[in-house]
Design a protein around this motif. Sequence first.
Motif, PDB file in Angstrom:
ATOM      1  N   LYS A 189     -82.820  24.848  41.554  1.00 21.60           N
ATOM      2  CA  LYS A 189     -83.774  26.267  40.980  1.00 21.60           C
ATOM      3  C   LYS A 189     -84.365  26.127  42.379  1.00 21.60           C
ATOM      4  N   ALA A 190     -84.543  27.186  42.811  1.00 21.05           N
ATOM      5  CA  ALA A 190     -85.488  26.888  44.406  1.00 21.05           C
ATOM      6  C   ALA A 190     -87.354  26.777  43.698  1.00 21.05           C
TER       7      ALA A 190
ATOM      8  N   GLY B 187     -88.001  14.171  35.105  1.00 18.37           N
ATOM      9  CA  GLY B 187     -87.291  13.858  36.154  1.00 18.37           C
ATOM     10  C   GLY B 187     -87.205  12.441  35.834  1.00 18.37           C
ATOM     11  N   PRO B 188     -86.764  11.634  36.470  1.00 21.46           N
ATOM     12  CA  PRO B 188     -87.423  11.946  38.291  1.00 21.46           C
ATOM     13  C   PRO B 188     -86.621  12.145  39.244  1.00 21.46           C
TER      14      PRO B 188
ATOM     15  N   TYR C 247     -86.603  24.840  49.086  1.00 25.22           N
ATOM     16  CA  TYR C 247     -86.273  23.173  48.554  1.00 25.22           C
ATOM     17  C   TYR C 247     -85.674  23.850  47.240  1.00 25.22           C
ATOM     18  N   CYS C 248     -85.286  22.307  46.801  1.00 28.17           N
ATOM     19  CA  CYS C 248     -84.018  22.697  45.624  1.00 28.17           C
ATOM     20  C   CYS C 248     -83.778  21.406  44.707  1.00 28.17           C
ATOM     21  N   PHE C 249     -84.744  22.133  43.472  1.00 32.09           N
ATOM     22  CA  PHE C 249     -84.443  20.765  42.489  1.00 32.09           C
ATOM     23  C   PHE C 249     -83.414  21.377  41.286  1.00 32.09           C
ATOM     24  N   GLU C 250     -82.924  19.861  41.305  1.00 30.53           N
ATOM     25  CA  GLU C 250     -81.372  20.041  39.608  1.00 30.53           C
ATOM     26  C   GLU C 250     -82.925  19.959  38.910  1.00 30.53           C
ATOM     27  N   ASP C 251     -81.931  20.904  37.507  1.00 34.56           N
ATOM     28  CA  ASP C 251     -82.793  20.775  36.774  1.00 34.56           C
ATOM     29  C   ASP C 251     -82.122  20.833  35.447  1.00 34.56           C
TER      30      ASP C 251
END
Length: 181
Positions: A68-69, A86-87, A177-181
Amino acid sequence: MCFQTGVGVVPLPDFRTEGKRVFFTSAMGTGDLSSWAAAQSREGIDAGDAVCQAAARDAGFDNADRYKAWLSTAVIEARDRVTSDGPWVRIDGSKVAEKLGTTDIVNSISQNENGDYGEVRVWTGTNSDGSRNAESCDNWNNGTNVFRGLHGISTTVNVSWSQTSPSGTCDTVRHLYCFED
């Protein structure tokens, strides 16, 4: 920096941490996220997620559809969009954050999905604590100089990682920025 290793020298410990990945996109564009090549005809935050998922997929990451952005709109907060624990770590394994929604991160998000390092400006519309900011390029649907968008800087670990002043006009080209959810 250069470090010497050899006989009798104790090697440096492995700094890598297991966790979910976070990166800035190698792709960039204006605040109208639907205009980005990987947006797949989506608009707003959905277009940002499509860009992140395409970057993760192209880099060969597992779970590419779970990226997700890091974006907020007038009614959506980025900290509520990334719901898993997280982490989060950079591509090189350096821990970035244990949890999201705090003002500081422990390491910069200074790597893209390909592992390349850089200092880039990143669209966020998000305060450093993950809350929404009014400046979000008309909810990520406008790429003109009429609207403004809050951005962050990829090499910082203070509030500037997500929230830098002054904000920029939405016709400026930035990354996500892209985070793995």
